[in-house]
Design an enzyme around this catalytic site. Structure first.
Site, PDB file in Angstrom:
ATOM      1  N   SER A 222       0.844  -1.199   0.000  1.00 31.36           N
ATOM      2  CA  SER A 222       0.000   0.000   0.000  1.00 31.36           C
ATOM      3  C   SER A 222       0.872   1.240   0.000  1.00 31.36           C
ATOM      4  O   SER A 222       1.671   1.461   0.919  1.00 31.36           O
ATOM      5  CB  SER A 222      -0.901   0.010   1.231  1.00 31.36           C
ATOM      6  OG  SER A 222      -1.446   1.305   1.371  1.00 31.36           O
TER       7      SER A 222
ATOM      8  N   HIS B 271      -1.213  -1.060  -4.263  1.00 27.90           N
ATOM      9  CA  HIS B 271      -2.521  -0.725  -3.695  1.00 27.90           C
ATOM     10  C   HIS B 271      -2.571   0.774  -3.397  1.00 27.90           C
ATOM     11  O   HIS B 271      -1.714   1.307  -2.682  1.00 27.90           O
ATOM     12  CB  HIS B 271      -2.686  -1.550  -2.412  1.00 27.90           C
ATOM     13  CG  HIS B 271      -4.013  -1.431  -1.730  1.00 27.90           C
ATOM     14  ND1 HIS B 271      -5.131  -2.135  -2.125  1.00 27.90           N
ATOM     15  CD2 HIS B 271      -4.397  -0.720  -0.632  1.00 27.90           C
ATOM     16  CE1 HIS B 271      -6.142  -1.858  -1.312  1.00 27.90           C
ATOM     17  NE2 HIS B 271      -5.731  -0.998  -0.399  1.00 27.90           N
TER      18      HIS B 271
ATOM     19  N   ASP C  23      -4.668   3.702  -1.692  1.00 29.14           N
ATOM     20  CA  ASP C  23      -5.732   3.979  -0.716  1.00 29.14           C
ATOM     21  C   ASP C  23      -6.230   5.410  -0.879  1.00 29.14           C
ATOM     22  O   ASP C  23      -5.522   6.359  -0.546  1.00 29.14           O
ATOM     23  CB  ASP C  23      -5.198   3.777   0.710  1.00 29.14           C
ATOM     24  CG  ASP C  23      -5.093   2.308   1.065  1.00 29.14           C
ATOM     25  OD1 ASP C  23      -6.099   1.604   0.929  1.00 29.14           O
ATOM     26  OD2 ASP C  23      -3.997   1.871   1.476  1.00 29.14           O
TER      27      ASP C  23
ATOM     28  N   MET D  87      -8.723   8.302   0.229  1.00 29.54           N
ATOM     29  CA  MET D  87      -9.554   8.693   1.387  1.00 29.54           C
ATOM     30  C   MET D  87      -9.983  10.150   1.252  1.00 29.54           C
ATOM     31  O   MET D  87      -9.151  11.008   0.954  1.00 29.54           O
ATOM     32  CB  MET D  87      -8.739   8.538   2.669  1.00 29.54           C
ATOM     33  CG  MET D  87      -8.155   7.152   2.850  1.00 29.54           C
ATOM     34  SD  MET D  87      -7.138   7.100   4.327  1.00 29.54           S
ATOM     35  CE  MET D  87      -6.617   5.377   4.306  1.00 29.54           C
TER      36      MET D  87
ATOM     37  N   HIS E 133      -8.368   1.455  -3.937  1.00 30.67           N
ATOM     38  CA  HIS E 133      -9.338   1.167  -2.866  1.00 30.67           C
ATOM     39  C   HIS E 133      -9.973   2.498  -2.491  1.00 30.67           C
ATOM     40  O   HIS E 133      -9.359   3.310  -1.808  1.00 30.67           O
ATOM     41  CB  HIS E 133      -8.569   0.509  -1.703  1.00 30.67           C
ATOM     42  CG  HIS E 133      -9.362   0.339  -0.448  1.00 30.67           C
ATOM     43  ND1 HIS E 133      -8.767   0.040   0.769  1.00 30.67           N
ATOM     44  CD2 HIS E 133     -10.698   0.405  -0.204  1.00 30.67           C
ATOM     45  CE1 HIS E 133      -9.708  -0.050   1.696  1.00 30.67           C
ATOM     46  NE2 HIS E 133     -10.873   0.168   1.137  1.00 30.67           N
TER      47      HIS E 133
ATOM     48  N   MET F 295     -12.087   4.831  -0.460  1.00 31.19           N
ATOM     49  CA  MET F 295     -12.762   5.050   0.827  1.00 31.19           C
ATOM     50  C   MET F 295     -13.328   6.462   0.748  1.00 31.19           C
ATOM     51  O   MET F 295     -12.875   7.385   1.422  1.00 31.19           O
ATOM     52  CB  MET F 295     -11.758   4.902   1.978  1.00 31.19           C
ATOM     53  CG  MET F 295     -11.351   3.461   2.218  1.00 31.19           C
ATOM     54  SD  MET F 295      -9.804   3.311   3.134  1.00 31.19           S
ATOM     55  CE  MET F 295      -8.647   3.369   1.782  1.00 31.19           C
TER      56      MET F 295
ATOM     57  N   MET G 145     -11.633  -6.226   4.837  1.00 32.04           N
ATOM     58  CA  MET G 145     -10.785  -5.362   5.667  1.00 32.04           C
ATOM     59  C   MET G 145     -10.439  -6.075   6.984  1.00 32.04           C
ATOM     60  O   MET G 145     -11.325  -6.602   7.658  1.00 32.04           O
ATOM     61  CB  MET G 145     -11.493  -4.044   5.998  1.00 32.04           C
ATOM     62  CG  MET G 145     -11.648  -3.075   4.839  1.00 32.04           C
ATOM     63  SD  MET G 145     -10.119  -2.639   3.978  1.00 32.04           S
ATOM     64  CE  MET G 145      -9.140  -1.913   5.304  1.00 32.04           C
TER      65      MET G 145
ATOM     66  N   ASP H 122      -6.801  -6.760   3.735  1.00 33.67           N
ATOM     67  CA  ASP H 122      -6.106  -5.470   3.838  1.00 33.67           C
ATOM     68  C   ASP H 122      -6.117  -4.961   5.274  1.00 33.67           C
ATOM     69  O   ASP H 122      -7.182  -4.731   5.851  1.00 33.67           O
ATOM     70  CB  ASP H 122      -6.829  -4.476   2.910  1.00 33.67           C
ATOM     71  CG  ASP H 122      -6.237  -3.075   2.911  1.00 33.67           C
ATOM     72  OD1 ASP H 122      -5.161  -2.871   3.493  1.00 33.67           O
ATOM     73  OD2 ASP H 122      -6.870  -2.191   2.308  1.00 33.67           O
TER      74      ASP H 122
HETATM   75  C1  DX5 Z   1      -6.458   1.230   5.664  1.00 29.70           C
HETATM   76  C2  DX5 Z   1      -5.960   0.955   4.271  1.00 29.70           C
HETATM   77  C3  DX5 Z   1      -4.879  -0.081   4.203  1.00 29.70           C
HETATM   78  C4  DX5 Z   1      -3.614   0.307   4.931  1.00 29.70           C
HETATM   79  C5  DX5 Z   1      -2.720  -0.880   5.076  1.00 29.70           C
HETATM   80  O1  DX5 Z   1      -7.476   2.164   5.587  1.00 29.70           O
HETATM   81  O2  DX5 Z   1      -7.021   0.486   3.481  1.00 29.70           O
HETATM   82  O3  DX5 Z   1      -4.590  -0.389   2.851  1.00 29.70           O
HETATM   83  O4  DX5 Z   1      -2.921   1.315   4.279  1.00 29.70           O
HETATM   84  O5  DX5 Z   1      -1.618  -0.488   5.816  1.00 29.70           O
HETATM   85  P1  DX5 Z   1      -0.939  -1.443   6.899  1.00 29.70           P
HETATM   86  O6  DX5 Z   1      -0.442  -2.621   6.139  1.00 29.70           O
HETATM   87  O7  DX5 Z   1       0.131  -0.592   7.471  1.00 29.70           O
HETATM   88  O8  DX5 Z   1      -2.012  -1.830   7.877  1.00 29.70           O
HETATM   89 ZN    ZN Z   2      -6.599  -0.327   1.416  1.00 28.23          ZN
END
Ligand code: DX5
Ligand code: ZN
Length: 218
Positions: free
Chosen positions: A7, A32, A34, A36, A67, A69, A140, A178
């Protein structure tokens, strides 16, 4: 074979292109991303412009998994398609069934793969209506919003259920897990049926990223 998707959230944001290439050079199968928005989760990360910069840095053939969010994926997913990602996942907690069926279909129609994400607190039954129409189910293993949290082993039951449903219905979605994944729990996820493991802190912050990725694959 288990796929590893580091990620980018755990990377050094001052060198996003370099960090993205480093992940693939160290054996990552996917990267990946992320996304947000500060509403659906209590954090703001980055958007389509950064995804486009990552695509430019890694070249056309690497697999980028976004991903989302965010509260309005129906309104924004197109910008991520244009940025060059290969797969777009949206959360089952977002809205009603009609909205989810429709947005999942529109993502595929736009020419990329679609994914559905389920939070730790959401029961498996919520994803049942969609399992025949997705390329990936993301389970998750932390409450989304931040990297570096502890893995929640209780979600493995949902991974097993997803693998069982897939086998019984001749479906072909990939199962991704994840949050909080590293060398110590990667095999728990794959034994339960996971195909793709997302790992942020345990890859980008490892003293030896290639070794960390290799360890999770074995
Ligand atoms: C959380 C994200 C994950 C996160 C994973 O909201 O969706 O992808 O970045 O990071 P680690 O592996 O550090 O938990
Ligand atoms: Zn993620």
């Amino acid at each position: 074979m288990t796929l590893i998707a580091p990620s980018l959230l755990a990377a050094d944001f001052a060198k996003i292109g370099e960090e993205s290439r480093r992940a693939f050079d160290c054996g990552a199968d996917w990267l990946h991303l992320d996304i947000m928005d500060g509403h659906f989760v209590d954090n703001i990360s980055f958007g389509p412009a950064i995804c486009a910069a990552v695509r430019k840095a890694v070249g056309p053939d690497k697999y980028l998994d976004a991903h989302l969010m965010i509260e309005r994926p129906d309104h924004y997913f197109d910008r991520f398609v244009k940025a060059g990602v290969n797969l777009i996942s949206i959360h089952v907690e977002l809205a009603d069934e009609y909205y989810l069926h429709d947005t999942l279909r529109r993502i595929r129609d736009a020419g990329v793969q679609n994914g559905l994400v389920i939070n730790p607190a959401t029961p498996f039954e919520k994803v049942l209506p969609f399992l025949g129409e997705i390329d990936l189910l993301l389970v998750m293993s932390v409450v989304p919003g931040f990297g570096g949290q502890s893995f929640m082993p209780e979600v493995l039951e949902k991974v097993s259920k997803a693998a069982e449903w897939r086998a019984n219905h001749n479906a072909s979605y990939l199962i991704q897990v994840d949050g909080g994944i590293g060398e110590s729990n990667a095999s728990l996820c794959t034994k339960a049926g996971a195909d793709v493991l997302v790992a942020g802190s345990s890859t980008f912050n490892a003293p030896d990223m290639a070794q960390a990725i290799a360890a999770m694959k074995n």
